[in-house]
Each structure stands twice: as structure tokens, then as C-alpha cells.
Design an enzyme around this catalytic site. Structure first.
Site, mmCIF file in Angstrom:
data_model
loop_
_atom_site.group_PDB
_atom_site.id
_atom_site.type_symbol
_atom_site.label_atom_id
_atom_site.label_comp_id
_atom_site.label_asym_id
_atom_site.label_seq_id
_atom_site.Cartn_x
_atom_site.Cartn_y
_atom_site.Cartn_z
ATOM 1 C CG ASP A 124 -0.026 -0.125 2.522
ATOM 2 O OD1 ASP A 124 0.124 -1.268 3.000
ATOM 3 O OD2 ASP A 124 0.547 0.881 2.978
ATOM 4 C CG ASP A 167 1.581 5.023 5.738
ATOM 5 O OD1 ASP A 167 0.999 4.155 6.409
ATOM 6 O OD2 ASP A 167 2.168 5.988 6.261
#
Ligand SMILES: [Zn+2]
Length: 292
Positions: free
Chosen positions: A213, A215
Site C-alpha cells: 500500500d 500508507d
């Protein structure tokens, strides 16, 4: 310890990697340690003809949160099995646009922003200051990056600074921006104190980080959540496993490496003053350094 329970290479699995596919003749072992029970179950078997110990650091079924991982017991247990080289696999968030979800990163540096975790084997009666200037084994991480490039079928970044946060919550947007300002590259919750303890145990240690991802700093991507981490990890676990198999096949059996003598100039306590109870408890880790 029975010969079939010995291993030379350790793999610590992170979020989404709770088994090591291809591990032949697996046996579940329980290794007593002075630091309590390791994350279970610890499985020893053969991969590409080499003896490998696999330990899911959150336990199978992901029962152990980052702050409660018995990292000392985990590293000690691998050492007790005869392991000399360890790869810690983990899911990480990316703090830069070009480290995309699905990519692999072999970090070269580590910043420990955890709070109050038990991060050393040593204490009163035996004071030890190991060097962590290069927290990951230079030799093993080079081999790991080569193996990833050859086997993973996804882009591989052979360097990066991993900032380890306490969690279990993900970052605030302000924290995420702060880490980017500080030039951190990836963020996770487990490389510390694992890497520190591996150095204290004189094990070669490298990290294989899978980006799951961005974040929460990236305006064009969804903010990280646990489902996203699990889904991306599940899709890319094969890249990690293929990398590990390619690495294990090529690793030297008995590497000459400074990691394996990390305590040689690290003990500051007068060796003759180390209490017997400490010597007995830590024999596996320091025996060779106190006897001369
Ligand atoms: Zn090393």
C-alpha cells in the site's frame, strides 16, 4: 536436539505468509528458550535440498500483534536450531511513489521508532553494544536482491530505509508526511527489534519487504487498511516464496561474514565479572566469547 530438527536457514514469515510452500518433510518443533515461547508453530523441513526453519512471526491465523511478538524467543529458537542465516519477510507501506504496491524491497537501512519493546538479549551483568551501522547483512541482502530479480516476476528495489513504527494503528497523515520528509522509504511494524536481535545472536539477517500500500500520504491512492494489506500480500506471496527458494538454493552453507562474529568487540563488561547465572542463561549466544 535430533538431527532432523536442525536447520541452517531461517525464514520468518510476516502478514500473509503463514506457511512456506514447498517445504518438504515438515516437522513442527518447539524450542525452549530463556525468553519464553516463540511464535508458533515453528516448522523445520527441506527446501531445494537445504534444511530450513520457518516461523510465522504473528503465529498461524495471525494471532500475535506486532507489539507482542516474542522476537527474542523467535531469534533465539532459530539460533538453537543451528540456523546461521535468516530472512525476515514482511508487508510494508510505501512512502515513495516509485515503490509501488506489489513491488519487492530489500531494505538496506532501518530506523527503529518502536516504543518499549524488549530489544536486546543482554542486560544487567553483561553489557553488550553491537554495531548496527549496517543493520542488514550486506552479503545476504545482495544475494536476496539477486534472487528476487531472478525469480519474483515483479520489480525489485535493492535498497530502502525501513522505518519501524509501534502500531498497531496505521500512521496518521501527518506522521506519514513526516516519514517522507525524513526520507524514509517503507514503513512496517516488525523489522525492529528482529534485525537487532539477529545481530546480537550473530546471525546473518536480511529483510524481504513486500509493498502492499501507499500508507496514507498518496492523494491518488486509498488509505491503507488491513484488508488491503492481506489482499495484496496474498496476491504476491508467490513472488516472495519463489524468491526464497531461489535464494536458499544458492546460499553458501557456512558463510564467512562479519555478522557471525558480531560480539567479538561488543562486550564491555569485564568478562571475569559476568555472573554465572548470566553465563548459564546465555551460553548459546555468548559461550564462545567468554571462554577466552
Ligand atoms: Zn552476514
Amino acid at each position: 536436539m535430533a538431527k532432523q530438527e536442525r536447520a541452517e536457514i531461517g525464514v520468518i514469515g510476516g502478514s500473509g505468509l503463514y506457511d512456506l510452500a514447498g517445504l518438504e518433510r515438515p516437522e513442527v518443533v518447539r524450542v525452549p528458550t530463556p525468553f519464553g515461547a516463540h511464535s508458533g508453530p515453528l516448522v523445520v523441513g527441506e527446501l531445494r535440498g537445504r534444511r530450513v526453519a520457518f516461523l510465522p512471526r504473528h503465529g498461524r491465523g495471525h494471532l500475535v500483534p506486532p507489539s507482542a511478538i516474542p522476537a527474542r524467543a523467535n531469534v533465539y529458537a532459530l539460533k538453537a536450531l543451528g540456523v546461521t542465516q535468516v530472512v525476515g519477510v514482511s508487508a510494508v507501506g510505501s512512502l515513495r511513489a516509485d515503490y509501488e504496491p506489489g513491488h519487492l524491497v530489500v531494505p538496506h537501512q532501518l530506523v527503529d521508532w518502536t516504543k518499549g519493546r524488549a530489544s536486546t538479549f543482554f542486560g544487567e551483568g553483561l553489557v553488550v553494544h553491537v554495531s548496527l551501522a549496517d543493520p542488514y547483512c550486506l552479503r545476504l541482502r545482495a544475494d536476496l536482491a539477486d534472487a528476487a530479480r531472478a525469480a519474483a516476476n515483479t520489480p525489485v528495489h535493492d535498497s530502502g530505509t525501513y522505518i519501524c513504527m509501534e502500531g498497531p494503528q496505521f500512521s496518521t497523515r501527518a506522521e506519514s508526511e513526516l516519514y517522507r520528509f525524513l526520507k524514509m522509504d517503507v514503513i512496517g511494524m516488525t523489522a525492529a527489534p528482529e534485525a537487532k536481535l539477529a545481530r546480537e545472536a550473530e546471525l546473518c539477517y536480511a529483510g524481504l519487504a513486500l509493498v502492499t500500500d501507499y500508507d496514507c500520504w498518496h492523494s491518488g491512492a486509498e488509505d491503507v487498511d488491513a484488508d488491503q494489506v492481506s489482499q495484496v500480500m496474498a496476491r504476491n506471496a508467490e513472488a516472495a516464496v519463489n524468491t526464497l527458494a531461489a535464494l536458499i538454493e544458492k546460499l553458501p552453507a557456512d558463510p564467512e561474514c562479519p555478522c557471525r562474529n558480531a560480539l567479538a568487540h561488543a562486550i564491555i563488561t569485564d568478562r571475569t565479572a559476568v555472573p554465572q547465572v548470566v553465563r548459564d542463561q546465555l551460553e548459546l549466544l555468548i559461550g564462545g566469547h567468554l571462554s577466552h
